[in-house]
Scaffold this motif. Sequence first.
Motif, mmCIF file in Angstrom:
data_model
loop_
_atom_site.group_PDB
_atom_site.id
_atom_site.type_symbol
_atom_site.label_atom_id
_atom_site.label_comp_id
_atom_site.label_asym_id
_atom_site.label_seq_id
_atom_site.Cartn_x
_atom_site.Cartn_y
_atom_site.Cartn_z
ATOM 1 N N ILE A 189 -5.113 1.439 -8.577
ATOM 2 C CA ILE A 189 -5.415 2.743 -8.000
ATOM 3 C C ILE A 189 -6.731 2.603 -7.240
ATOM 4 O O ILE A 189 -7.768 2.302 -7.830
ATOM 5 N N ALA A 190 -6.696 2.791 -5.917
ATOM 6 C CA ALA A 190 -7.881 2.620 -5.085
ATOM 7 C C ALA A 190 -8.491 3.978 -4.756
ATOM 8 O O ALA A 190 -7.805 4.873 -4.249
ATOM 9 N N PHE A 202 -4.026 1.520 -16.199
ATOM 10 C CA PHE A 202 -4.181 1.164 -14.787
ATOM 11 C C PHE A 202 -5.536 0.526 -14.509
ATOM 12 O O PHE A 202 -6.514 0.764 -15.218
ATOM 13 N N MET A 203 -5.558 -0.276 -13.441
ATOM 14 C CA MET A 203 -6.808 -0.817 -12.943
ATOM 15 C C MET A 203 -7.250 0.044 -11.771
ATOM 16 O O MET A 203 -6.514 0.214 -10.798
ATOM 17 N N VAL A 243 1.416 10.003 -11.543
ATOM 18 C CA VAL A 243 2.054 9.625 -10.281
ATOM 19 C C VAL A 243 2.041 8.104 -10.106
ATOM 20 O O VAL A 243 3.030 7.500 -9.671
ATOM 21 N N ALA A 244 0.916 7.472 -10.464
ATOM 22 C CA ALA A 244 0.822 6.018 -10.345
ATOM 23 C C ALA A 244 1.886 5.331 -11.190
ATOM 24 O O ALA A 244 2.506 4.340 -10.768
ATOM 25 N N LYS A 245 2.125 5.862 -12.371
ATOM 26 C CA LYS A 245 3.146 5.292 -13.248
ATOM 27 C C LYS A 245 4.534 5.470 -12.649
ATOM 28 O O LYS A 245 5.356 4.546 -12.645
ATOM 29 N N GLU A 246 4.791 6.642 -12.108
ATOM 30 C CA GLU A 246 6.097 6.922 -11.505
ATOM 31 C C GLU A 246 6.355 6.041 -10.286
ATOM 32 O O GLU A 246 7.491 5.641 -10.025
ATOM 33 N N ILE A 304 0.848 -1.182 0.000
ATOM 34 C CA ILE A 304 0.000 0.000 0.000
ATOM 35 C C ILE A 304 0.889 1.240 0.000
ATOM 36 O O ILE A 304 1.846 1.325 0.769
ATOM 37 N N ILE A 305 0.564 2.188 -0.865
ATOM 38 C CA ILE A 305 1.211 3.495 -0.819
ATOM 39 C C ILE A 305 0.117 4.555 -0.909
ATOM 40 O O ILE A 305 -0.708 4.546 -1.826
#
Length: 306
Positions: free
Chosen positions: A140-141, A177-178, A131-134, A67-68
């Motif tokens: 992505i929740a 992304f999911m 940001v998710a890619k980086e 988790i981040i």
Amino acid sequence: MNPEKLAHENHKLEKRLCREVGRAIVDFNMIEAGDRVMVCVSGGKDSYGLLDILMKLQARAPIDFEIIAVNLDQKQPGFPDHILPEYLGRLGVKHHIETQDTYSIVKKVIPEGKTMCSLCSRLRRGILYRVAKELGATKIALGHHRDDMLQTLFLNMFFGGKLKGMPAKLVSDNGEFMVIRPLAYVPEKDLIRWAEVRQFPIIPCTLCGSQENLQRKQVGNLLRDWDKKFPGRLENMLTALQNVVPSHLMDRKLFPFESIEVTGEADEDGDKAFDEEPLPEPVPPTTDDETGNEVPARAVIPIAAH
């Protein structure tokens, strides 16, 4: 309420939240072994609740996932930018604060008094995907709950001319992304209570959260009124989203109405338009083992449990 009974009620609420989030994760296969889940945290009760429950489930899950927590600081005037970093630091969760001045863009483009949500969400979405890619996130929740999903259904029907809701899981619009909504089965009232129990440091939104005449707020008030007057109605509405019958709607893209023919054979799914639709018999309230309150029997809300 005495402290012992209050602690007991809070424990039941925690169990219920974990159960409903876990059920959604299993039903829609939201999180898999090795996933790095980016939890978007805005500073509101829903995203705080999402992060809190996911961390509890992570500790007891039979699979390993990471988790981040990510917050987008949109540079709203007066935004207390120290609160989230301090809170996430105390939790010990990995986190990232992304600072982008989308506030100025929205205020510049959208005329005073007009709804800001659409542009704000588009800007925010694009930034969060980057940001998710980086960060190497695989999921992505988002913190949308049951009531959000029902509000979206009604908004699209009333104002958009579409029978379209908010899915529990989908591929992002850029295809990379999911996106998952683990709170899909959770009613907002439980998240309000949980925020009080956990004393989350709520940060109010000065953009969409400050606009009182939004259509979403009007629909939300309608649903809350229904929930008070007709307990169980919102649960049945959510169940309806999982029991779609295309042949009994009017979308020619989903069902080939123009090519259907008479077969001369009986069909259980055929035309019953002139019959009264059978509805569940009213069931006397029963005591929910999690809340201790009287609620409509769940037999009329057939959601599969895992």
